[in-house]
Write a protein that holds these residues in place. Sequence first.
Motif, PDB file in Angstrom:
ATOM      1  N   GLU A 150       0.829  -1.197   0.000  1.00  0.00           N
ATOM      2  CA  GLU A 150       0.000   0.000   0.000  1.00  0.00           C
ATOM      3  C   GLU A 150       0.873   1.260   0.000  1.00  0.00           C
ATOM      4  N   PHE A 151       2.071   1.155  -0.580  1.00  0.00           N
ATOM      5  CA  PHE A 151       3.027   2.261  -0.529  1.00  0.00           C
ATOM      6  C   PHE A 151       2.460   3.547  -1.129  1.00  0.00           C
ATOM      7  N   ALA A 152       1.556   3.413  -2.107  1.00  0.00           N
ATOM      8  CA  ALA A 152       0.991   4.591  -2.762  1.00  0.00           C
ATOM      9  C   ALA A 152       0.112   5.415  -1.820  1.00  0.00           C
ATOM     10  N   TYR A 158       6.135   9.526  -1.152  1.00  0.00           N
ATOM     11  CA  TYR A 158       6.336  10.609  -2.106  1.00  0.00           C
ATOM     12  C   TYR A 158       7.354  11.621  -1.578  1.00  0.00           C
ATOM     13  N   THR A 159       7.245  11.930  -0.304  1.00  0.00           N
ATOM     14  CA  THR A 159       8.172  12.889   0.302  1.00  0.00           C
ATOM     15  C   THR A 159       9.597  12.370   0.249  1.00  0.00           C
ATOM     16  N   LEU A 203       6.565  18.561  -6.811  1.00  0.00           N
ATOM     17  CA  LEU A 203       5.431  17.809  -7.342  1.00  0.00           C
ATOM     18  C   LEU A 203       5.176  16.554  -6.506  1.00  0.00           C
ATOM     19  N   MET A 204       6.251  15.931  -6.013  1.00  0.00           N
ATOM     20  CA  MET A 204       6.120  14.783  -5.120  1.00  0.00           C
ATOM     21  C   MET A 204       5.479  15.206  -3.801  1.00  0.00           C
ATOM     22  N   PHE A 205       5.850  16.369  -3.305  1.00  0.00           N
ATOM     23  CA  PHE A 205       5.253  16.878  -2.062  1.00  0.00           C
ATOM     24  C   PHE A 205       3.752  17.085  -2.256  1.00  0.00           C
ATOM     25  N   ALA A 206       3.388  17.669  -3.402  1.00  0.00           N
ATOM     26  CA  ALA A 206       1.959  17.854  -3.693  1.00  0.00           C
ATOM     27  C   ALA A 206       1.251  16.502  -3.797  1.00  0.00           C
ATOM     28  N   ILE A 210      -2.220  14.585  -2.204  1.00  0.00           N
ATOM     29  CA  ILE A 210      -3.313  14.167  -3.078  1.00  0.00           C
ATOM     30  C   ILE A 210      -3.606  12.675  -2.925  1.00  0.00           C
ATOM     31  N   TRP A 211      -2.539  11.853  -3.013  1.00  0.00           N
ATOM     32  CA  TRP A 211      -2.729  10.399  -2.996  1.00  0.00           C
ATOM     33  C   TRP A 211      -2.395   9.753  -1.663  1.00  0.00           C
ATOM     34  N   GLY A 212      -1.585  10.416  -0.867  1.00  0.00           N
ATOM     35  CA  GLY A 212      -1.236   9.857   0.424  1.00  0.00           C
ATOM     36  C   GLY A 212      -2.354   9.997   1.436  1.00  0.00           C
TER      37      GLY A 212
END
Length: 217
Positions: A150-152, A158-159, A203-206, A210-212
């Motif tokens: 469930e890493f997504a 992402y961070t 973008l990863m932080f955003a 969004i997905w985290g």
Amino acid sequence: MKDIHLLLQNVMIVSEGLAAFTAVIMTFIRKSKNLYSYFAGYLVFIFCCEAFGKFGVKYNPFPMHLFFNYFVIPLEFIFFFWLYAYVSLKKKVLFWIFTAVFLLAYIPNELYFLKNKYIFSFNYTFGSVLLMFLVVLEYYKQVNSDRILEFAKNPMFYTNLGVTLFYIGTLPYWTFYLQIYEHKQIWGMYTLYFQASAVIMYLMFASSFIWGKQNYS
């Protein structure tokens, strides 16, 4: 290549603003109250500092490099020490140790490295090394988690990826900046990586908002 550098410099500011806006909106929508939600405030702070650095130079009574070296950069590293060690890894003592050691590193920086430029930015280099250690611990935690599939949903996934690409990936750039600058083609390519990785990081932080899932842990 100068045009590309200038373009990416502007894209960096936009990506920081986008990350800050996304983080605040998603935190508000989800009414998040966990510690990770403070990341949104950090992103707003960084965007304001970077925007001030770009557009508010004439209003700053101090040299801009002092503003970043002694105010913005220390707060950046201390925040990430807190986010990794205190919030994600649950190692509160490690956070205080890393913060204290990082701040003490300004002493040899002032006494030696400001005059001797074998290392261009000692405090940034030292902070990145400490952060790299936390990044490795975070990867280890994620890989060994029962919820690895469930890493997504894990905002720190992402961070951590963004921090790896930017802070760890540009560690040699800021450590040996003067030496790299003597080879203009290499400097130009590495500067492109520095700017592009910064855009990807924000973008990863955003994406983490969004997905985290803010209640993942």
